[in-house]
Write a protein that holds these residues in place. Structure first.
Motif, PDB file in Angstrom:
ATOM      1  N   TRP A  27       0.838  -1.203   0.000  1.00 11.48           N
ATOM      2  CA  TRP A  27       0.000   0.000   0.000  1.00 11.48           C
ATOM      3  C   TRP A  27       0.875   1.256   0.000  1.00 11.48           C
ATOM      4  CZ3 TRP A  27      -4.461   1.244  -1.593  1.00 11.48           C
ATOM      5  CH2 TRP A  27      -5.004   2.484  -1.266  1.00 11.48           C
ATOM      6  N   ALA A  28       1.969   1.224   0.750  1.00 18.24           N
ATOM      7  CA  ALA A  28       2.873   2.377   0.790  1.00 18.24           C
ATOM      8  C   ALA A  28       3.522   2.630  -0.567  1.00 18.24           C
ATOM      9  CB  ALA A  28       3.947   2.161   1.857  1.00 18.24           C
ATOM     10  N   LEU A  29       3.683   1.582  -1.362  1.00 16.58           N
ATOM     11  CA  LEU A  29       4.315   1.717  -2.680  1.00 16.58           C
ATOM     12  C   LEU A  29       3.313   2.045  -3.789  1.00 16.58           C
ATOM     13  CD1 LEU A  29       6.797  -1.296  -2.519  1.00 16.58           C
ATOM     14  CD2 LEU A  29       7.383   1.135  -2.515  1.00 16.58           C
ATOM     15  N   HIS A  30       2.026   2.117  -3.453  1.00 12.72           N
ATOM     16  CA  HIS A  30       1.015   2.276  -4.516  1.00 12.72           C
ATOM     17  C   HIS A  30       1.133   3.592  -5.271  1.00 12.72           C
ATOM     18  CE1 HIS A  30      -1.359   4.810  -1.781  1.00 12.72           C
ATOM     19  NE2 HIS A  30      -2.056   5.155  -2.839  1.00 12.72           N
ATOM     20  N   SER A  31       1.678   4.611  -4.628  1.00 12.76           N
ATOM     21  CA  SER A  31       1.749   5.912  -5.309  1.00 12.76           C
ATOM     22  C   SER A  31       3.098   6.161  -5.985  1.00 12.76           C
ATOM     23  CB  SER A  31       1.438   7.030  -4.314  1.00 12.76           C
ATOM     24  OG  SER A  31       2.358   7.009  -3.252  1.00 12.76           O
ATOM     25  N   ASP A  82       4.471  -5.156 -11.914  1.00 20.94           N
ATOM     26  CA  ASP A  82       3.097  -5.357 -12.387  1.00 20.94           C
ATOM     27  C   ASP A  82       2.397  -6.438 -11.566  1.00 20.94           C
ATOM     28  OD1 ASP A  82       3.418  -3.419 -14.326  1.00 20.94           O
ATOM     29  OD2 ASP A  82       3.854  -4.849 -15.930  1.00 20.94           O
ATOM     30  N   PHE A  83       3.143  -7.465 -11.185  1.00 21.81           N
ATOM     31  CA  PHE A  83       2.609  -8.539 -10.343  1.00 21.81           C
ATOM     32  C   PHE A  83       2.183  -7.981  -8.983  1.00 21.81           C
ATOM     33  CE2 PHE A  83       3.778 -12.449  -7.711  1.00 21.81           C
ATOM     34  CZ  PHE A  83       2.617 -13.144  -8.014  1.00 21.81           C
ATOM     35  N   GLY A  84       3.025  -7.134  -8.396  1.00 25.54           N
ATOM     36  CA  GLY A  84       2.692  -6.500  -7.121  1.00 25.54           C
ATOM     37  C   GLY A  84       1.501  -5.568  -7.247  1.00 25.54           C
ATOM     38  N   GLN A  85       1.429  -4.827  -8.343  1.00 21.28           N
ATOM     39  CA  GLN A  85       0.300  -3.932  -8.580  1.00 21.28           C
ATOM     40  C   GLN A  85      -0.998  -4.717  -8.677  1.00 21.28           C
ATOM     41  OE1 GLN A  85       0.166  -0.569  -8.577  1.00 21.28           O
ATOM     42  NE2 GLN A  85      -2.039  -0.746  -8.857  1.00 21.28           N
ATOM     43  N   LEU A  91      -6.249  -6.265  -3.134  1.00 22.96           N
ATOM     44  CA  LEU A  91      -6.366  -5.954  -1.708  1.00 22.96           C
ATOM     45  C   LEU A  91      -7.252  -4.745  -1.426  1.00 22.96           C
ATOM     46  CD1 LEU A  91      -2.671  -6.539  -0.624  1.00 22.96           C
ATOM     47  CD2 LEU A  91      -4.646  -7.980  -0.060  1.00 22.96           C
ATOM     48  N   ILE A  92      -7.515  -3.920  -2.431  1.00 25.91           N
ATOM     49  CA  ILE A  92      -8.325  -2.713  -2.235  1.00 25.91           C
ATOM     50  C   ILE A  92      -9.697  -3.040  -1.647  1.00 25.91           C
ATOM     51  CG2 ILE A  92      -9.518  -0.827  -3.450  1.00 25.91           C
ATOM     52  CD1 ILE A  92      -6.972  -0.603  -5.203  1.00 25.91           C
ATOM     53  N   PRO A  93     -10.443  -4.030  -2.170  1.00 23.64           N
ATOM     54  CA  PRO A  93     -11.738  -4.349  -1.550  1.00 23.64           C
ATOM     55  C   PRO A  93     -11.607  -4.808  -0.094  1.00 23.64           C
ATOM     56  CG  PRO A  93     -11.604  -5.325  -3.730  1.00 23.64           C
ATOM     57  CD  PRO A  93     -10.242  -4.787  -3.398  1.00 23.64           C
ATOM     58  N   LEU A  94     -10.534  -5.495   0.248  1.00 22.15           N
ATOM     59  CA  LEU A  94     -10.327  -5.916   1.628  1.00 22.15           C
ATOM     60  C   LEU A  94     -10.109  -4.689   2.521  1.00 22.15           C
ATOM     61  CD1 LEU A  94      -9.992  -8.261   3.618  1.00 22.15           C
ATOM     62  CD2 LEU A  94      -7.567  -8.295   3.025  1.00 22.15           C
ATOM     63  N   GLY A  95      -9.340  -3.723   2.043  1.00 20.05           N
ATOM     64  CA  GLY A  95      -9.141  -2.484   2.790  1.00 20.05           C
ATOM     65  C   GLY A  95     -10.434  -1.710   2.966  1.00 20.05           C
ATOM     66  N   GLU A  96     -11.264  -1.688   1.925  1.00 17.11           N
ATOM     67  CA  GLU A  96     -12.560  -1.009   2.018  1.00 17.11           C
ATOM     68  C   GLU A  96     -13.454  -1.701   3.041  1.00 17.11           C
ATOM     69  OE1 GLU A  96     -13.742  -1.103  -2.084  1.00 17.11           O
ATOM     70  OE2 GLU A  96     -12.576   0.705  -2.570  1.00 17.11           O
ATOM     71  N   TRP A  97     -13.424  -3.037   3.066  1.00 14.65           N
ATOM     72  CA  TRP A  97     -14.196  -3.790   4.049  1.00 14.65           C
ATOM     73  C   TRP A  97     -13.715  -3.440   5.458  1.00 14.65           C
ATOM     74  CZ3 TRP A  97     -12.927  -7.276   7.861  1.00 14.65           C
ATOM     75  CH2 TRP A  97     -13.984  -7.980   8.427  1.00 14.65           C
ATOM     76  N   GLY A  98     -12.392  -3.357   5.638  1.00 16.35           N
ATOM     77  CA  GLY A  98     -11.825  -3.012   6.941  1.00 16.35           C
ATOM     78  C   GLY A  98     -12.246  -1.624   7.398  1.00 16.35           C
ATOM     79  N   GLU A  99     -12.261  -0.661   6.462  1.00 16.81           N
ATOM     80  CA  GLU A  99     -12.718   0.690   6.807  1.00 16.81           C
ATOM     81  C   GLU A  99     -14.187   0.689   7.200  1.00 16.81           C
ATOM     82  OE1 GLU A  99     -11.289   3.710   7.264  1.00 16.81           O
ATOM     83  OE2 GLU A  99      -9.374   2.664   7.019  1.00 16.81           O
ATOM     84  N   LYS A 100     -14.989  -0.029   6.460  1.00 13.96           N
ATOM     85  CA  LYS A 100     -16.437  -0.096   6.729  1.00 13.96           C
ATOM     86  C   LYS A 100     -16.716  -0.700   8.110  1.00 13.96           C
ATOM     87  CE  LYS A 100     -20.730  -1.969   4.846  1.00 13.96           C
ATOM     88  NZ  LYS A 100     -21.327  -2.765   3.770  1.00 13.96           N
TER      89      LYS A 100
END
Length: 111
Positions: A27-31, A82-85, A91-100
């Protein structure tokens, strides 16, 4: 070398991203590319030793690329492959679930 065998796709994915830190590092490397010190700041609570070990494992799996610049002092940057991306996008939906559900999860007593 023994070939890995998995029971399902989730089993394979958890093996690659398992542990507390790998998803947070991704996540830290996403940007964009980050230097080691930047990653330490972006992933609070991780020790230098653990960050080094996790980055090595992620590089070995092909999730992260390590670029060494021949300068004085030496400069090293880490970036997602690209594999990491593709894993980060999964993982984005899992993070959204965690926020919710963060409040509910935080209310669970520690074991």
């Amino acid at each position: 070398m023994k070939k890995r065998s998995y029971t399902c796709g989730l089993d394979a994915a958890v093996d690659v991203v398992g542990g507390k830190w790998k998803a947070l590092i991704l996540w830290a490397l996403h940007s964009g590319p980050r230097r080691f010190g930047e990653l330490r700041k972006d992933v609070p609570g991780i020790s230098e030793k653990v960050l080094i070990l996790q980055l090595r494992e992620m590089e070995h799996c092909g999730l992260v690329h390590r670029e060494v610049y021949r300068e004085v002092p030496p400069k090293v940057e880490y970036s997602m492959t690209d594999f990491g991306q593709s894993l980060n996008e999964a993982l984005i939906p899992l993070g959204e679930w965690g926020e919710k559900h963060r409040e509910t999860i935080e209310a669970i007593p520690a074991a």
